[in-house]
Scaffold this motif. Structure first.
Motif, PDB file in Angstrom:
ATOM      1  N   HIS A   1     -27.335  15.881  -6.630  1.00  0.00           N
ATOM      2  CA  HIS A   1     -26.639  16.997  -7.252  1.00  0.00           C
ATOM      3  C   HIS A   1     -25.872  17.832  -6.223  1.00  0.00           C
ATOM      4  O   HIS A   1     -25.305  18.868  -6.572  1.00  0.00           O
ATOM      5  N   VAL A   2     -25.847  17.381  -4.972  1.00  0.00           N
ATOM      6  CA  VAL A   2     -25.037  18.041  -3.950  1.00  0.00           C
ATOM      7  C   VAL A   2     -23.590  17.582  -4.099  1.00  0.00           C
ATOM      8  O   VAL A   2     -23.300  16.383  -4.113  1.00  0.00           O
ATOM      9  N   PHE A   3     -22.682  18.534  -4.231  1.00  0.00           N
ATOM     10  CA  PHE A   3     -21.254  18.212  -4.337  1.00  0.00           C
ATOM     11  C   PHE A   3     -20.768  17.835  -2.938  1.00  0.00           C
ATOM     12  O   PHE A   3     -20.652  18.681  -2.061  1.00  0.00           O
ATOM     13  N   PRO A   4     -20.459  16.552  -2.692  1.00  0.00           N
ATOM     14  CA  PRO A   4     -20.118  16.120  -1.336  1.00  0.00           C
ATOM     15  C   PRO A   4     -18.637  16.288  -1.031  1.00  0.00           C
ATOM     16  O   PRO A   4     -17.829  16.564  -1.926  1.00  0.00           O
ATOM     17  N   ARG A   5     -18.281  16.100   0.222  1.00  0.00           N
ATOM     18  CA  ARG A   5     -16.867  16.125   0.611  1.00  0.00           C
ATOM     19  C   ARG A   5     -16.104  14.986  -0.071  1.00  0.00           C
ATOM     20  O   ARG A   5     -14.952  15.148  -0.434  1.00  0.00           O
ATOM     21  N   HIS A   6     -16.728  13.838  -0.161  1.00  0.00           N
ATOM     22  CA  HIS A   6     -16.082  12.674  -0.770  1.00  0.00           C
ATOM     23  C   HIS A   6     -17.084  12.005  -1.707  1.00  0.00           C
ATOM     24  O   HIS A   6     -18.158  11.588  -1.271  1.00  0.00           O
ATOM     25  N   THR A   7     -16.720  11.898  -2.970  1.00  0.00           N
ATOM     26  CA  THR A   7     -17.671  11.395  -3.965  1.00  0.00           C
ATOM     27  C   THR A   7     -17.890   9.890  -3.867  1.00  0.00           C
ATOM     28  O   THR A   7     -18.803   9.362  -4.494  1.00  0.00           O
ATOM     29  N   LYS A   8     -17.058   9.182  -3.106  1.00  0.00           N
ATOM     30  CA  LYS A   8     -17.185   7.733  -3.000  1.00  0.00           C
ATOM     31  C   LYS A   8     -17.841   7.304  -1.689  1.00  0.00           C
ATOM     32  O   LYS A   8     -17.806   6.131  -1.336  1.00  0.00           O
ATOM     33  N   SER A   9     -18.412   8.265  -0.977  1.00  0.00           N
ATOM     34  CA  SER A   9     -19.102   7.950   0.274  1.00  0.00           C
ATOM     35  C   SER A   9     -20.605   8.155   0.106  1.00  0.00           C
ATOM     36  O   SER A   9     -21.045   9.141  -0.493  1.00  0.00           O
ATOM     37  N   GLU A  10     -21.367   7.210   0.619  1.00  0.00           N
ATOM     38  CA  GLU A  10     -22.816   7.354   0.650  1.00  0.00           C
ATOM     39  C   GLU A  10     -23.227   7.685   2.084  1.00  0.00           C
ATOM     40  O   GLU A  10     -22.976   6.909   3.008  1.00  0.00           O
ATOM     41  N   LEU A  11     -23.839   8.831   2.265  1.00  0.00           N
ATOM     42  CA  LEU A  11     -24.120   9.330   3.598  1.00  0.00           C
ATOM     43  C   LEU A  11     -25.602   9.231   3.927  1.00  0.00           C
ATOM     44  O   LEU A  11     -26.453   9.446   3.062  1.00  0.00           O
ATOM     45  N   PRO A  12     -25.926   8.943   5.185  1.00  0.00           N
ATOM     46  CA  PRO A  12     -27.324   9.026   5.599  1.00  0.00           C
ATOM     47  C   PRO A  12     -27.795  10.473   5.581  1.00  0.00           C
ATOM     48  O   PRO A  12     -26.984  11.402   5.658  1.00  0.00           O
ATOM     49  N   ILE A  13     -29.091  10.674   5.493  1.00  0.00           N
ATOM     50  CA  ILE A  13     -29.668  12.015   5.509  1.00  0.00           C
ATOM     51  C   ILE A  13     -30.052  12.378   6.930  1.00  0.00           C
ATOM     52  O   ILE A  13     -30.804  11.652   7.597  1.00  0.00           O
ATOM     53  N   ALA A  14     -29.529  13.491   7.418  1.00  0.00           N
ATOM     54  CA  ALA A  14     -29.886  13.969   8.751  1.00  0.00           C
ATOM     55  C   ALA A  14     -31.307  14.512   8.709  1.00  0.00           C
ATOM     56  O   ALA A  14     -31.619  15.409   7.936  1.00  0.00           O
ATOM     57  N   ALA A  15     -32.162  13.970   9.569  1.00  0.00           N
ATOM     58  CA  ALA A  15     -33.567  14.359   9.552  1.00  0.00           C
ATOM     59  C   ALA A  15     -34.024  14.990  10.853  1.00  0.00           C
ATOM     60  O   ALA A  15     -35.064  15.647  10.898  1.00  0.00           O
ATOM     61  N   GLY A  16     -33.254  14.801  11.925  1.00  0.00           N
ATOM     62  CA  GLY A  16     -33.662  15.357  13.208  1.00  0.00           C
ATOM     63  C   GLY A  16     -32.535  15.348  14.208  1.00  0.00           C
ATOM     64  O   GLY A  16     -31.480  14.743  13.981  1.00  0.00           O
ATOM     65  N   GLY A  17     -32.758  16.042  15.290  1.00  0.00           N
ATOM     66  CA  GLY A  17     -31.778  16.085  16.362  1.00  0.00           C
ATOM     67  C   GLY A  17     -32.478  16.056  17.708  1.00  0.00           C
ATOM     68  O   GLY A  17     -33.548  16.655  17.875  1.00  0.00           O
ATOM     69  N   ASP A  18     -31.879  15.372  18.668  1.00  0.00           N
ATOM     70  CA  ASP A  18     -32.466  15.244  20.002  1.00  0.00           C
ATOM     71  C   ASP A  18     -31.340  15.231  21.020  1.00  0.00           C
ATOM     72  O   ASP A  18     -30.711  14.197  21.245  1.00  0.00           O
ATOM     73  N   GLY A  19     -31.036  16.390  21.606  1.00  0.00           N
ATOM     74  CA  GLY A  19     -29.961  16.457  22.595  1.00  0.00           C
ATOM     75  C   GLY A  19     -28.629  16.081  21.981  1.00  0.00           C
ATOM     76  O   GLY A  19     -28.165  16.708  21.025  1.00  0.00           O
ATOM     77  N   CYS A  20     -28.029  15.030  22.501  1.00  0.00           N
ATOM     78  CA  CYS A  20     -26.715  14.589  22.024  1.00  0.00           C
ATOM     79  C   CYS A  20     -26.797  13.696  20.788  1.00  0.00           C
ATOM     80  O   CYS A  20     -25.768  13.190  20.332  1.00  0.00           O
ATOM     81  N   TYR A  21     -27.990  13.504  20.238  1.00  0.00           N
ATOM     82  CA  TYR A  21     -28.165  12.548  19.151  1.00  0.00           C
ATOM     83  C   TYR A  21     -28.594  13.231  17.854  1.00  0.00           C
ATOM     84  O   TYR A  21     -29.387  14.175  17.863  1.00  0.00           O
ATOM     85  N   LEU A  22     -28.065  12.718  16.742  1.00  0.00           N
ATOM     86  CA  LEU A  22     -28.574  13.010  15.411  1.00  0.00           C
ATOM     87  C   LEU A  22     -29.426  11.837  14.962  1.00  0.00           C
ATOM     88  O   LEU A  22     -29.130  10.685  15.299  1.00  0.00           O
ATOM     89  N   ILE A  23     -30.465  12.125  14.190  1.00  0.00           N
ATOM     90  CA  ILE A  23     -31.396  11.093  13.751  1.00  0.00           C
ATOM     91  C   ILE A  23     -31.466  11.140  12.226  1.00  0.00           C
ATOM     92  O   ILE A  23     -31.661  12.212  11.641  1.00  0.00           O
ATOM     93  N   ASP A  24     -31.272   9.994  11.579  1.00  0.00           N
ATOM     94  CA  ASP A  24     -31.301   9.992  10.123  1.00  0.00           C
ATOM     95  C   ASP A  24     -32.726   9.756   9.614  1.00  0.00           C
ATOM     96  O   ASP A  24     -33.681   9.590  10.383  1.00  0.00           O
ATOM     97  N   ALA A  25     -32.866   9.757   8.290  1.00  0.00           N
ATOM     98  CA  ALA A  25     -34.187   9.674   7.674  1.00  0.00           C
ATOM     99  C   ALA A  25     -34.872   8.336   7.929  1.00  0.00           C
ATOM    100  O   ALA A  25     -36.097   8.221   7.792  1.00  0.00           O
ATOM    101  N   GLN A  26     -34.119   7.317   8.316  1.00  0.00           N
ATOM    102  CA  GLN A  26     -34.694   6.010   8.659  1.00  0.00           C
ATOM    103  C   GLN A  26     -35.008   5.897  10.150  1.00  0.00           C
ATOM    104  O   GLN A  26     -35.431   4.845  10.627  1.00  0.00           O
ATOM    105  N   GLY A  27     -34.767   6.994  10.886  1.00  0.00           N
ATOM    106  CA  GLY A  27     -35.064   6.987  12.303  1.00  0.00           C
ATOM    107  C   GLY A  27     -33.948   6.453  13.184  1.00  0.00           C
ATOM    108  O   GLY A  27     -34.120   6.301  14.399  1.00  0.00           O
ATOM    109  N   ARG A  28     -32.786   6.172  12.604  1.00  0.00           N
ATOM    110  CA  ARG A  28     -31.668   5.656  13.384  1.00  0.00           C
ATOM    111  C   ARG A  28     -30.999   6.788  14.152  1.00  0.00           C
ATOM    112  O   ARG A  28     -30.793   7.880  13.604  1.00  0.00           O
ATOM    113  N   ARG A  29     -30.626   6.543  15.402  1.00  0.00           N
ATOM    114  CA  ARG A  29     -30.025   7.550  16.267  1.00  0.00           C
ATOM    115  C   ARG A  29     -28.516   7.348  16.339  1.00  0.00           C
ATOM    116  O   ARG A  29     -28.034   6.214  16.471  1.00  0.00           O
ATOM    117  N   TYR A  30     -27.778   8.456  16.270  1.00  0.00           N
ATOM    118  CA  TYR A  30     -26.316   8.437  16.342  1.00  0.00           C
ATOM    119  C   TYR A  30     -25.877   9.366  17.474  1.00  0.00           C
ATOM    120  O   TYR A  30     -26.251  10.549  17.488  1.00  0.00           O
TER     121      TYR A  30
END
Length: 438
Positions: A3-32
């Motif tokens: 129910h969150v109105f996103p920037r683009h309705t045709k994009s599926e985005l990962p959920i940001a779950a954490g941050g570590d320095g220069c990295y964002l971490i999604d809900a599956q534990g993947r680091r970006y």
């Protein structure tokens, strides 16, 4: 379904779950590796000093409306910003983000001239391919055709001169300095066309961010702009929402050009993502016109000067100044430039690699020799954004670089704490993303 109105309705985005320095971490534990969140996370995602400042302030007082009370962090932050500010900037008006800052700047410019008895001054001049925010006033000042198109009937009438865009618009045979003086002189021509007594302000980004991809002006351009503004009594508004707060190797981006504005707008890096905050700064001359006149700036938002937001920003600016992070940005920015040039400088579809500090742009082209842009139907920028995410890199590709429709670029704005190994990681992952798309 979210129910969150996103920037683009045709994009599926990962959920940001954490941050570590220069990295964002999604809900599956993947680091970006985060090198493109609109130049916000300048201190990374887990700075203990800023986190501690937010927690401490929430425990003391979370909110007090500025119509009734000020707060200690807001007062201290204003003092610190003025201490380091260029020129005669002397007062700070806190807001919640960049669009609010530029909107406030436009309204302050208008009220200033009303207060000093020049109500005929009403025109704002800006530049093509600029971006000053998404509220209607800020969007009117911005010169990005794509962002403006569908809202054009609702926008305030403002005029736009050429940007200082050396790579694409400087003719062969013209020196960089002469080019800069020529396009700066378009401001004088436009002031004269509109009528010198009717122009109130000129607004520009010292380094153009999202729409052009980290394009700095050539040497001497802004000094000539400042001369023209002074000659005709026009206020110079500099929008450092994206390029300021250390991003280009100076705490304030305009220091590189040796000029100071009458009004300056900052945001993004001011709060480093820990709280939503922006600010408009103005000279004592402008402030005194209000104070000695009506006494009331006819503007305001509920959350201006928010104690928690200003406490976070105070901790951010202290980190920058006490650790001299802008100087580090200048050094690391040169390393980024060198690494990008080594990896992509001879790529047949890379036309230009540019920028200042940790604010770098890569312009993609169909032909390096002619600088012809890629076919917009290819959607290259959007594809690179997705491909980079697959590689574990967050960057900021954009289309419409040349005129709002043609052209593609990639904007890179890594945290100021990035290390050499992470620069290598950024360049490697970006190179793979580009190779997979082009």
């Amino acid at each position: 379904m979210s129910h969150v109105f996103p920037r683009h309705t045709k994009s599926e985005l990962p959920i940001a779950a954490g941050g570590d320095g220069c990295y964002l971490i999604d809900a599956q534990g993947r680091r970006y590796l985060d090198c493109g969140d609109a130049a916000v996370s300048c201190l990374g995602h887990s700075n203990p000093s800023v986190i501690g400042a937010v927690q401490e302030q929430v425990e003391q007082i979370a909110f007090a409306h500025t119509g009734f009370m000020t707060s200690e962090p807001a007062e201290t932050l204003a003092d610190l910003l003025v201490e380091h500010a260029p020129g005669d900037l002397d007062q700070v008006y806190f807001v919640s983000g960049g669009s609010e800052a530029t909107e406030a700047a436009i309204k302050l410019a208008r009220q200033y001239y009303l207060e000093i008895g020049q109500p005929e001054r009403r025109h704002v001049i800006a530049r093509r391919q600029s971006y000053h925010g998404n509220t209607l006033g800020a969007l009117s000042a911005g010169g990005n055709a794509w962002r403006r198109a569908q809202f054009a009937p609702m926008l305030i009438e403002m005029t736009h001169i050429a940007p200082c865009y050396e790579y694409a618009e400087k003719p062969d045979g013209e020196s960089s300095f002469d080019y800069g003086q020529r396009v700066a002189n378009e401001l004088e021509a436009e002031i004269l066309r509109l009528g010198p007594d009717t122009v109130m302000a000129f607004m520009a980004e010292p380094v153009v961010g999202a729409t052009l991809g980290a394009v700095p002006a050539v040497e001497g351009y802004f000094k000539r702009i400042r001369e023209i503004c002074d000659q005709y009594g026009v206020l110079l508004i500099l929008d450092e929402v994206m390029c300021g707060m250390g991003r280009t190797g100076h705490l304030f981006a305009c220091d590189h050009d040796g000029v100071a504005p009458d009004i300056l707008c900052i945001a993004k890096g001011l709060g480093a993502g820990y709280q939503p905050i922006g600010a408009m700064m103005c000279t004592a001359q402008i402030f005194d016109a209000i104070r000695n006149g009506s006494g009331f700036f006819q503007h305001g938002h509920t959350y201006i000067g928010h104690p928690v937001a200003t406490a976070a920003a105070l901790a951010v600016v202290r980190e920058m100044t006490q650790r001299d992070l802008p100087a580090r940005v200048a050094v690391m920015g040169q390393r980024v430039q060198s690494k990008l040039e080594a990896a992509l400088g001879q790529h047949p579809n890379v036309g230009d690699i540019r920028g200042r500090g940790l604010f770098r742009g890569i312009e993609l082209v169909a032909d390096r020799d002619t600088k012809a842009p890629l076919d917009p139907a290819l959607g290259v920028a959007g594809k690179i954004k997705k491909a980079a995410l697959v590689e574990g890199l967050i960057c900021y590709p954009m289309s419409g670089t040349r005129d709002g429709q043609l052209g593609d670029h990639i904007l890179l704005a890594p945290p100021f704490i990035i290390e050499d190994a992470q620069i290598d990681e950024m360049v490697s992952k970006l190179s793979k993303a580009i190779a997979s798309v082009i």
